[in-house]
Design a protein around this motif. Sequence first.
Motif, PDB file in Angstrom:
ATOM      1  N   THR A  25      -7.817   2.037  -5.425  1.00  0.00           N
ATOM      2  CA  THR A  25      -7.609   3.298  -4.707  1.00  0.00           C
ATOM      3  C   THR A  25      -8.537   3.367  -3.490  1.00  0.00           C
ATOM      4  O   THR A  25      -9.658   2.874  -3.524  1.00  0.00           O
ATOM      5  CB  THR A  25      -7.875   4.517  -5.621  1.00  0.00           C
ATOM      6  OG1 THR A  25      -9.211   4.436  -6.127  1.00  0.00           O
ATOM      7  CG2 THR A  25      -6.893   4.587  -6.773  1.00  0.00           C
ATOM      8  N   ILE A  26      -8.007   4.005  -2.443  1.00  0.00           N
ATOM      9  CA  ILE A  26      -8.819   4.215  -1.235  1.00  0.00           C
ATOM     10  C   ILE A  26      -8.621   5.650  -0.776  1.00  0.00           C
ATOM     11  O   ILE A  26      -7.504   6.161  -0.828  1.00  0.00           O
ATOM     12  CB  ILE A  26      -8.486   3.182  -0.129  1.00  0.00           C
ATOM     13  CG1 ILE A  26      -9.343   3.449   1.126  1.00  0.00           C
ATOM     14  CG2 ILE A  26      -7.012   3.149   0.229  1.00  0.00           C
ATOM     15  CD1 ILE A  26      -9.343   2.299   2.129  1.00  0.00           C
ATOM     16  N   VAL A  27      -9.726   6.282  -0.382  1.00  0.00           N
ATOM     17  CA  VAL A  27      -9.653   7.682   0.052  1.00  0.00           C
ATOM     18  C   VAL A  27     -10.143   7.821   1.489  1.00  0.00           C
ATOM     19  O   VAL A  27     -11.002   7.068   1.941  1.00  0.00           O
ATOM     20  CB  VAL A  27     -10.486   8.612  -0.881  1.00  0.00           C
ATOM     21  CG1 VAL A  27      -9.845   8.733  -2.243  1.00  0.00           C
ATOM     22  CG2 VAL A  27     -11.940   8.142  -1.013  1.00  0.00           C
ATOM     23  N   GLY A  28      -9.564   8.805   2.204  1.00  0.00           N
ATOM     24  CA  GLY A  28      -9.980   9.069   3.580  1.00  0.00           C
ATOM     25  C   GLY A  28      -9.651  10.493   3.976  1.00  0.00           C
ATOM     26  O   GLY A  28      -9.063  11.249   3.190  1.00  0.00           O
ATOM     27  N   GLY A  29     -10.038  10.842   5.201  1.00  0.00           N
ATOM     28  CA  GLY A  29      -9.828  12.201   5.709  1.00  0.00           C
ATOM     29  C   GLY A  29     -11.156  12.765   6.185  1.00  0.00           C
ATOM     30  O   GLY A  29     -12.205  12.373   5.661  1.00  0.00           O
ATOM     31  N   ILE A  87      -2.301  -0.979  -3.880  1.00  0.00           N
ATOM     32  CA  ILE A  87      -3.312   0.018  -3.505  1.00  0.00           C
ATOM     33  C   ILE A  87      -2.646   1.382  -3.351  1.00  0.00           C
ATOM     34  O   ILE A  87      -1.547   1.483  -2.801  1.00  0.00           O
ATOM     35  CB  ILE A  87      -3.977  -0.377  -2.163  1.00  0.00           C
ATOM     36  CG1 ILE A  87      -4.718  -1.715  -2.327  1.00  0.00           C
ATOM     37  CG2 ILE A  87      -4.919   0.709  -1.657  1.00  0.00           C
ATOM     38  CD1 ILE A  87      -5.367  -2.238  -1.057  1.00  0.00           C
ATOM     39  N   ILE A  88      -3.353   2.419  -3.845  1.00  0.00           N
ATOM     40  CA  ILE A  88      -2.892   3.792  -3.596  1.00  0.00           C
ATOM     41  C   ILE A  88      -3.927   4.450  -2.671  1.00  0.00           C
ATOM     42  O   ILE A  88      -5.115   4.516  -3.001  1.00  0.00           O
ATOM     43  CB  ILE A  88      -2.781   4.614  -4.896  1.00  0.00           C
ATOM     44  CG1 ILE A  88      -1.858   3.916  -5.906  1.00  0.00           C
ATOM     45  CG2 ILE A  88      -2.297   6.033  -4.595  1.00  0.00           C
ATOM     46  CD1 ILE A  88      -1.747   4.642  -7.261  1.00  0.00           C
ATOM     47  N   ALA A 143     -13.333   6.356  -6.810  1.00  0.00           N
ATOM     48  CA  ALA A 143     -12.340   5.620  -5.991  1.00  0.00           C
ATOM     49  C   ALA A 143     -12.919   4.245  -5.668  1.00  0.00           C
ATOM     50  O   ALA A 143     -14.138   4.066  -5.620  1.00  0.00           O
ATOM     51  CB  ALA A 143     -12.061   6.402  -4.706  1.00  0.00           C
ATOM     52  N   ASP A 144     -12.049   3.277  -5.420  1.00  0.00           N
ATOM     53  CA  ASP A 144     -12.534   1.919  -5.150  1.00  0.00           C
ATOM     54  C   ASP A 144     -13.071   1.761  -3.737  1.00  0.00           C
ATOM     55  O   ASP A 144     -13.884   0.881  -3.482  1.00  0.00           O
ATOM     56  CB  ASP A 144     -11.404   0.905  -5.380  1.00  0.00           C
ATOM     57  CG  ASP A 144     -11.005   0.866  -6.855  1.00  0.00           C
ATOM     58  OD1 ASP A 144     -11.893   0.653  -7.690  1.00  0.00           O
ATOM     59  OD2 ASP A 144      -9.803   1.095  -7.157  1.00  0.00           O
ATOM     60  N   ALA A 145     -12.566   2.578  -2.806  1.00  0.00           N
ATOM     61  CA  ALA A 145     -13.043   2.442  -1.423  1.00  0.00           C
ATOM     62  C   ALA A 145     -12.877   3.749  -0.656  1.00  0.00           C
ATOM     63  O   ALA A 145     -12.068   4.607  -1.017  1.00  0.00           O
ATOM     64  CB  ALA A 145     -12.273   1.324  -0.712  1.00  0.00           C
ATOM     65  N   ILE A 205       0.844  -1.204   0.000  1.00  0.00           N
ATOM     66  CA  ILE A 205       0.000   0.000   0.000  1.00  0.00           C
ATOM     67  C   ILE A 205       0.877   1.251   0.000  1.00  0.00           C
ATOM     68  O   ILE A 205       1.762   1.406   0.840  1.00  0.00           O
ATOM     69  CB  ILE A 205      -0.925   0.029   1.231  1.00  0.00           C
ATOM     70  CG1 ILE A 205      -1.732  -1.290   1.330  1.00  0.00           C
ATOM     71  CG2 ILE A 205      -1.860   1.228   1.169  1.00  0.00           C
ATOM     72  CD1 ILE A 205      -2.504  -1.447   2.615  1.00  0.00           C
ATOM     73  N   LEU A 206       0.568   2.105  -0.956  1.00  0.00           N
ATOM     74  CA  LEU A 206       1.243   3.406  -1.040  1.00  0.00           C
ATOM     75  C   LEU A 206       0.272   4.429  -0.481  1.00  0.00           C
ATOM     76  O   LEU A 206      -0.911   4.407  -0.824  1.00  0.00           O
ATOM     77  CB  LEU A 206       1.529   3.703  -2.513  1.00  0.00           C
ATOM     78  CG  LEU A 206       2.175   5.042  -2.810  1.00  0.00           C
ATOM     79  CD1 LEU A 206       3.679   4.903  -2.666  1.00  0.00           C
ATOM     80  CD2 LEU A 206       1.844   5.491  -4.216  1.00  0.00           C
TER      81      LEU A 206
END
Length: 214
Positions: free
Chosen positions: A176-180, A144-145, A193-195, A93-94
């Motif tokens: 791809t996974i996004v958060g924040g 995963i990015i 995004a994928d997740a 995971i990057l």
Amino acid sequence: MTEKIFEEAIEAILKGDADKAVEVAKRGIGEGLEPLDLMDKGFIPGINKVGDLFETGRLFLPALIYSATAMEKATAIINAAIPAEKGLVSGKILIGTVEGDVHDIGKTIVVALFKANGFEILDLGRDVPTVRFIDEAEKFGADIIGTSTLLTTTMVVQKELEQELKKSGLRDKYKTIVGGAPVTQRWADRIGADAYAQDAGDGVKKVKELLSNK
Ligand code: B1M
């Protein structure tokens, strides 16, 4: 007893008292508290209160910086104490905070939990240009990015990553996974995004799902 230590953590962050925050983090871990419990019930509510006071003009930037420093120091102690999990899954995971955004406290918690779950992690830090996410993912051989952002104004950079991956013909190569804090499932769906993960624990669950569907 446990409640008291959570209150002390909140107070140390509200006061921007790094020495106290470090002392409370060490004491909590030493007394056998779950590191993520101490984070979720003590330090995070503390920094959220600071954020609310800042937003409503009752606390100013210098005080926010003191509180952030106290939070960073406590987070480093807590992250180091997260125990390794059993039943590890492999995957690369990057991760990083997008360009224009220097917030990285939450991202470092996510990184610590990913590491504890046995994933191979490359953490690019904060204020990371989109092109660098892609270049480094290619070199690292990422599965995963993951991108983090705390500012509403930089959420769009998560979308830019999706677009750049498509443009370079690499979109299907990575998940791809996004958060924040301002990011939602709705946003993830909108940008493709994928997740989406709402916190570090949810992040682990989502990357495991992504890797099993790869
Ligand atoms: Co700033 N800041 N800040 N700040 N700051 C916010 C984000 C803000 C909401 C405060 C407010 O007004 N209420 C506001 C943004 C408003 C908006 O965008 N609409 C804000 C602002 C305005 C700013 C500046 C512009 C202030 C200024 O200079 N005038 C400036 C921005 C500079 C820049 O980035 N270009 C700024 C600066 C800073 C500090 C440097 C002082 C410091 C950051 C220090 C650091 O990160 N090293 C700081 C802080 C500490 C905050 C608040 C108070 C706390 C953020 C935090 O650490 N939360 C924040 C208010 C808030 O969020 N309540 C605020 C705790 C952390 C554990 O939670 O990061 O959400 P979080 O991470 C969670 C989840 O979101 C999730 O898991 C984590 C663990 O549970 N998650 C992921 C996060 N990334 C993930 C990735 C994943 C999966 C899950 O997969 C890839």
